[in-house]
Design a protein around this motif. Structure first.
Motif, PDB file in Angstrom:
ATOM      1  N   GLY A  11      18.785 103.736  37.597  1.00  0.00           N
ATOM      2  CA  GLY A  11      19.640 102.631  37.998  1.00  0.00           C
ATOM      3  C   GLY A  11      21.126 102.759  37.751  1.00  0.00           C
ATOM      4  N   ALA A  77      20.991  97.793  37.885  1.00  0.00           N
ATOM      5  CA  ALA A  77      19.726  97.961  37.162  1.00  0.00           C
ATOM      6  C   ALA A  77      19.904  98.627  35.802  1.00  0.00           C
ATOM      7  N   ASP A  80      20.904  96.273  32.891  1.00  0.00           N
ATOM      8  CA  ASP A  80      19.846  95.282  32.760  1.00  0.00           C
ATOM      9  C   ASP A  80      18.663  95.879  32.010  1.00  0.00           C
TER      10      ASP A  80
END
Length: 177
Positions: A11, A77, A80
């Motif tokens: 990500g 991503a 996170d």
């Protein structure tokens, strides 16, 4: 100069990893890729898969004592996932506790929020993080690069890939001290 780059297994925004990595190398420094799992990390060009990169160390093997500073690339991503890993969050916090500079771009300040290191600091980021940063006690500004020295260490933040040149110049200056 030894620079730690912390990313999730998947990500990270590729250019936010590769351009700072190349800047460290060009400055005769040694970048090391740290992740929450061994093997390779999958980078992205926004939402599309890009290249993979070999992990040098896992968060369990890395320590801030071995580095002059920490770079946190963005991507939606990536931070996170990192903020959900207590070991990654602890590694980020250890750089702050040791007074070492930290550089974060784009969505990477999400990990800083989880590490509880933004209160009283002034940062920039991708605009969608503005409310999150304010709710965590930070002051958010819309600037190409923000260098904040209010705290135990220097915190360098930038908004997006278009800011990478200024971001790299700023963190290299801090990491070289």
């Amino acid at each position: 100069m030894q620079a730690a780059f912390l990313v999730a297994p998947e990500g990270t925004e590729q250019v936010e990893l590769t351009q700072p990595w190349q800047a460290v190398t060009k400055a005769n420094g040694t970048p090391r890729l740290i992740s929450t799992a061994a093997g390779k990390v999958q980078a992205f060009h926004h939402l599309d898969k890009a290249d993979t990169f070999p992990v040098d160390l896992t968060v369990d093997e890395a320590t801030e004592a071995d580095f002059d500073g920490l770079v946190l690339p963005g991507g939606v991503a990536n931070p996170d996932a990192l903020r959900l890993d207590r070991r990654a969050v602890a590694l980020v916090r250890s750089f702050f506790d040791a007074g070492k500079p930290v550089a974060a771009i784009c969505h990477a300040p999400w990990t800083l929020i989880e590490a509880e290191v933004v209160r009283g600091r002034t940062l920039t980021s991708w605009p969608s993080l503005r409310t999150d940063l304010r709710n965590a006690g930070a002051t958010w500004v819309d600037e190409q690069v923000k260098i904040c020295t209010a705290g135990p260490n220097t915190l360098i933040t930038s908004r997006k890939p278009a800011d990478l040149h200024a971001f790299c110049e700023a963190f290299l200056a801090e990491f070289s001290h």
